[in-house]
Enzyme design. Structure first.
Site, short mmCIF file in Angstrom:
data_model
loop_
_atom_site.label_atom_id
_atom_site.label_comp_id
_atom_site.label_asym_id
_atom_site.label_seq_id
_atom_site.Cartn_x
_atom_site.Cartn_y
_atom_site.Cartn_z
N ASP A 42 -8.87 79.90 43.55
CA ASP A 42 -8.94 81.33 43.87
C ASP A 42 -7.64 81.91 44.43
OD1 ASP A 42 -11.54 81.11 43.07
OD2 ASP A 42 -12.38 81.11 45.10
N GLN B 42 -1.26 64.07 32.93
CA GLN B 42 -2.61 63.84 33.44
C GLN B 42 -3.41 63.05 32.41
OE1 GLN B 42 -5.81 66.95 33.79
NE2 GLN B 42 -5.55 66.60 35.99
N CYS C 203 -12.68 67.15 35.79
CA CYS C 203 -13.13 67.83 34.58
C CYS C 203 -14.65 67.95 34.58
CB CYS C 203 -12.67 67.08 33.33
SG CYS C 203 -13.10 67.91 31.79
N ALA D 160 -3.94 77.59 39.19
CA ALA D 160 -4.45 77.39 37.84
C ALA D 160 -4.71 78.74 37.17
CB ALA D 160 -5.73 76.54 37.88
N ARG D 161 -5.93 79.30 37.33
CA ARG D 161 -6.25 80.56 36.67
C ARG D 161 -5.36 81.70 37.13
NH1 ARG D 161 -12.22 81.95 37.65
NH2 ARG D 161 -11.75 80.98 39.66
#
Length: 627
Positions: free
Chosen positions: A476, A342, A373, A497-498
């Protein structure tokens, strides 16, 4: 059954789990402190009431609530690395010639170095067992495993092999980049056509200056060991040479790689219809994660079922300057079968030139543009989310990079910049026309950051706007039910991601459609694998051990938010929920639930030995520091 108070939680940990607290208050017990937040604070946060100041009739002071990263932390370089450091010429067993000559400020007395060197952390060296030779020699914190009776570094000839990591930075190319002697003819022609309002057409192959041809072969490493690290998650690459592989030494400098099919790509440019396709529909995509998305973490996620991985965000200007720490973010392990990098930038010239440089020097399956970002450092320079409001520059970047790349170009965006002003549905058809092969949409705006839930209804609307270009959704996802609901919106796939930071076994849960009640010993085994991968990647000397520890602690700041399935009253856990204090089913499970940095340090000491006396940990995502 498992709920407790903050005081009893920490008392239990301080007692090292020898005894249970005397009493366990019921949920909402007014005598045991509120389980979630103090009452006054909860009222202020939920209802926006001024609290105690209003009761006294005073004018409440408007105080901005501290949010986001721990930006006030000082950036301090550890000093213990420079004290009594052994000269690299001795570490690499080339004592006949010191690299620095009379100007060398390192130690040349091995005996004096050993007097001050900390004791070994264990009897087994990961690098020696994996590659047959430890390049750190006497400086290794596990040196007893591979030092002979006279202090010589032992080598297991039958085990010796090159590290399975690609995309290294060649020293010759680095010198050419620093002296600005690398030419970008294809990028310059594409930029000229864009400035004239033309769609970029075929361009001649770019020239690499003499002396830098060797690095142009995709997948050919530079001989570095691949140890890396940096202040913002960038990886360091030591000057020590990697153990030579069985085929090493056959290629002289400047030679041409002759194995493989014979092609004419260096003479005839690929037409757009001949460009390699990116078919990852239905696959699980691990998001590029700054700091925590390092190579050892990606190896953990690959083992649990991640299909597509992407390196951490790399700044294009730093790559063009030949910065070792930034190039280390592009490194790829052999287990990453579908891998991309990326890039972040704000201007067409630097992004196009960087794309051309990567196209001929590294081996990747796709290149991604970061247009999501939200941090101020990137946004105020015109990069990240700011490109969504700079459509002219955005178009030039996508068209220019797509022209010079032989691999697919993808883009990651947010819903928009402002919370109630969505832009993605208007940009998606344009991105499709500009040449993007795939777009990932994070269902939040820049202003939202990570507050509120991701807007999957809007992502569903954008699927139609992007068609027939595949659209991945992101936001989420922490359980297989979340993933199933996301796929019902019509997206081609999901990016995680998270959710992967909180529970990297999430990929297994999605593929097997089940909740995994993973035990604390199994979670500790995952951390042990991470430390082993980290020592292999960042090195087994003191600096490598402490870098491994630092990235482990950054990851633990997310892992502590996971609540074991067996303790939940209802399934599944939501990613935006903050659980009350609870006691786990054993001491280790309780320790892993702590949000104090001192307890994270305790976990790291189980895996990497005691921390140095002057160790400082200032986490990015938590305000509690450890000194």
């Amino acid at each position: 059954r498992y709920l407790t108070t903050k005081e009893q939680f920490h008392e239990f940990l301080e007692a090292k789990g020898q005894e249970k607290p005397s009493q366990e208050p019921e949920a909402g017990d007014p005598g045991g402190n509120d389980l979630v937040e103090p009452e006054a604070k909860r009222i202020r946060l939920e209802d926006g009431q001024p609290g105690e100041a209003a009761e006294r009739g005073e004018q409440p002071q408007v105080q901005k609530r501290a949010r986001g990263q721990n930006k006030g932390r000082p950036h301090m370089k550890p000093t213990q690395y420079d004290k009594n450091r052994l000269c690299p010429s001795l570490v690499q067993e080339s004592a006949a010639k010191c690299f620095f000559g009379d100007r060398c400020r390192f130690l040349h007395d091995v005996g004096r170095y050993l007097e001050t060197k900390p004791s070994d952390l264990g009897p087994r060296c990961v690098l020696f067992e994996t590659f047959g030779r430890c390049p750190y020699g006497v400086t290794c914190r596990f040196a007893g495993a591979h030092l002979g009776p006279d202090g010589q570094n032992l080598v297991q000839e039958e085990w010796v092999r090159a590290p399975p990591v690609r995309n290294g930075l060649d020293k010759a190319l680095q010198q050419q980049l620093r002296k600005r002697k690398v030419r970008f003819e294809r990028a310059e022609q594409a930029l000229r056509q864009l400035n004239q309002g033309q769609v970029p057409g075929p361009a001649p192959a770019a020239e690499i200056p003499k002396g830098a041809e060797a690095e142009s072969t995709p997948g050919q490493d530079s001989g570095d060991t691949g140890q890396d690290g940096g202040d913002t998650g960038q990886d360091r690459v030591d000057t020590q040479q990697a153990p030579p592989g069985p085929d090493a030494g056959g290629l002289p400098s400047g030679s041409v790689w002759t194995r493989g099919p014979l092609t004419d790509e260096d003479v005839v440019r690929l037409r757009p219809c001949e460009k390699r396709k990116l078919d990852i529909s239905g696959k699980l995509y691990l998001a590029p994660l700054t700091t925590c998305g390092n190579l050892p973490f990606r190896r953990i996620c690959k083992r649990f079922g991640a299909d597509v991985t992407c390196g951490e965000m790399a700044v294009c200007t730093s790559l063009l300057q030949g910065q070792t720490s930034e190039w280390a973010l592009l490194r790829r392990h052999q287990c990453e079968d579908i891998f991309g990098v990326q890039l972040e930038g704000a201007f067409p010239d630097t992004m196009t030139k960087c794309a051309e440089l990567l196209n001929r020097t590294i081996d990747v399956d796709f290149v991604d543009i970061n247009v999501g970002c939200p941090i101020d450092l990137v946004y105020k320079k015109g990069g990240g989310c700011a490109l969504m409001n700079r459509s002219a520059k955005f178009q030039q970047i996508v068209r220019g990079m797509n022209q010079v790349l032989d691999v697919p170009l993808t883009v990651k965006i947010r819903t928009g910049v402002q919370e109630r002003v969505n832009l993605a549905h208007r940009l998606l058809p344009e991105l499709r026309d500009w040449g993007a092969a795939l777009v990932t949409l994070h269902g939040r705006s820049r202003e939202q950051r990570y507050t509120k839930l991701a807007d999957w209804q809007y992502i569903e609307q954008c699927v139609t706007a992007a068609s027939p270009m595949p659209l991945f959704g992101n936001g989420d996802i922490l359980s297989y039910e979340d993933a199933n609901r996301a796929m019902q919106t019509g997206v081609a796939g999901i990016m995680i991601a998270r959710g992967a930071l909180l529970k990297p076994w999430l990929f297994t849960e999605i593929k097997e459609q089940r909740h995994w009640d993973i035990s604390s010993s199994e979670r500790l085994a995952i951390l042990q694998d991470f430390t082993r991968y980290g020592l292999e990647h960042w090195g087994s000397d003191t600096q490598g051990v402490e870098k491994t520890r630092r990235f482990l602690l950054e990851w633990l700041s997310f892992l502590c938010r996971y609540v074991p399935v067996g303790l939940l009253e209802r399934l599944p856990q939501r990613i935006n929920e903050r659980p009350p204090y609870y006691l786990g089913r054993d001491y280790l499970e309780t320790l892993m639930a702590s949000q104090k940095a001192a307890d994270w340090i305790r976990i790291s000491e189980m895996l990497l030995g005691p921390v140095p006396p002057d160790f400082v940990f200032l986490p990015k995502h938590k305000a509690n520091a450890y000194k």
